[in-house]
Design a protein around this motif. Structure first.
Motif, short mmCIF file in Angstrom:
data_model
loop_
_atom_site.label_atom_id
_atom_site.label_comp_id
_atom_site.label_asym_id
_atom_site.label_seq_id
_atom_site.Cartn_x
_atom_site.Cartn_y
_atom_site.Cartn_z
N UNK A 133 0.81 -1.22 0.00
CA UNK A 133 0.00 0.00 0.00
C UNK A 133 0.84 1.26 0.00
N UNK A 134 1.94 1.27 0.73
CA UNK A 134 2.71 2.49 0.90
C UNK A 134 4.09 2.45 0.24
N UNK A 135 4.26 1.54 -0.71
CA UNK A 135 5.55 1.43 -1.40
C UNK A 135 5.92 2.72 -2.09
N UNK A 136 4.98 3.31 -2.81
CA UNK A 136 5.28 4.55 -3.53
C UNK A 136 5.57 5.68 -2.56
N UNK A 137 4.81 5.78 -1.49
CA UNK A 137 5.03 6.83 -0.50
C UNK A 137 6.41 6.70 0.15
N UNK A 138 6.88 5.47 0.29
CA UNK A 138 8.21 5.25 0.88
C UNK A 138 9.33 5.47 -0.13
N UNK A 139 8.98 5.67 -1.40
CA UNK A 139 9.99 5.79 -2.44
C UNK A 139 10.56 4.46 -2.86
N UNK A 140 9.80 3.38 -2.66
CA UNK A 140 10.28 2.02 -2.93
C UNK A 140 9.46 1.30 -3.98
N UNK A 141 8.74 2.05 -4.80
CA UNK A 141 7.80 1.43 -5.74
C UNK A 141 8.49 0.41 -6.64
N UNK A 142 9.55 0.80 -7.31
CA UNK A 142 10.21 -0.11 -8.25
C UNK A 142 10.75 -1.35 -7.55
N UNK A 143 11.31 -1.16 -6.36
CA UNK A 143 11.86 -2.31 -5.63
C UNK A 143 10.75 -3.28 -5.22
N UNK A 144 9.61 -2.74 -4.77
CA UNK A 144 8.51 -3.61 -4.34
C UNK A 144 7.90 -4.33 -5.54
#
Length: 254
Positions: A231-242
């Protein structure tokens, strides 16, 4: 929403998360109506769980939704909670249209048009209740795509934005909009998912959901800890990694 004293209709709850949630809600002192397509499952649920009412409904069929809504409201005029649980998930290969088009259309009909039609069928009644709740059901995959299920991902992203939007529109009413966002859970949503070590055990998931309903009655989104990775991958700045992690780990996505 309050955890007890409600009258709750859950279409799409003859198995999996829907049925487990229905049983827990009944145990908390709610009147629960289970909806589903297969009459044999409805009869079995009614026999095994006295006090639960059942209604036949096919949420992919507009006429069936309309008929079921009339039946539910005639038998339960105090209905104040609708949980739009029904949904389907299918693996698709988008290299060839003949391999995915029918699947995509079916998913959109069930997962997007189904909840829209259900809300349309009940909204006037719910607005007339002193306190009412609509629970929509999206997914962690509304926020992080699983490569093999494009239409499912898109349908759940649509439900997320639908929930956000109608919550704004209905802010001047007594109807609350709560979005349930499951991670992968050990159900039969996809073949093999019931045994997947990457999926959350069903009883653990429902127990955590019930605790969140009870302790956070004003929550707009019901998120177990496990889904927050997505849910919060993009907010954490981890979208591509997730995205990479989800699509490298398990065919079912988690």
């Amino acid at each position: 929403m309050d955890i007890t004293g409600n009258t709750i209709f859950i279409p799409g709850s003859t198995s999996g998360i829907g049925l487990a949630l229905a049983l827990e809600l009944q145990a908390k002192g709610n009147t629960v109506i289970v909806g589903g397509r297969r009459t044999e499952l409805l009869d079995q649920i009614a026999a095994e769980h006295p006090g639960i009412d059942t209604v036949q409904i096919d949420t992919a069929d507009a006429a069936s939704i309309e008929a079921a809504a009339k039946q539910v409201l005639a038998r339960h005029p105090d209905l104040n909670v609708l949980i739009t649980m029904a949904g389907i998930m299918r693996v698709e290969d988008w290299h060839r249209p003949e391999s995915f088009l029918a699947s995509a259309e079916s998913i959109v009909t069930t997962n997007v048009l189904g909840p829209i039609r259900l809300i349309a069928a009940f909204i006037e009644h719910l607005r007339a209740q002193p306190d009412a709740t609509i629970v929509t059901v999206s997914s962690g995959l509304a926020f992080i795509p699983l490569k093999v299920t494009p239409s499912y991902n898109a349908s759940k992203a649509a439900i997320h934005m639908l929930s956000e939007s109608i919550r704004l529109q209905l802010a001047d009413t007594n109807v609350k909009i709560v979005e349930l966002e499951p991670p992968a859970v050990r159900t039969s949503l996809l073949p093999g998912q019931e045994e997947s070590e990457f999926a959350m055990p069903l009883d653990e998931y429902v127990a955590e959901v019930m605790e969140l309903f009870e302790t956070r009655p004003d929550a707009k989104e019901i998120q177990v800890e496990r889904v927050k990775f997505l849910r919060y991958a993009e907010a954490r700045g981890e979208y591509d990694q997730v995205v990479a992690t989800v699509n490298a780990s398990d065919p079912h996505g988690k």
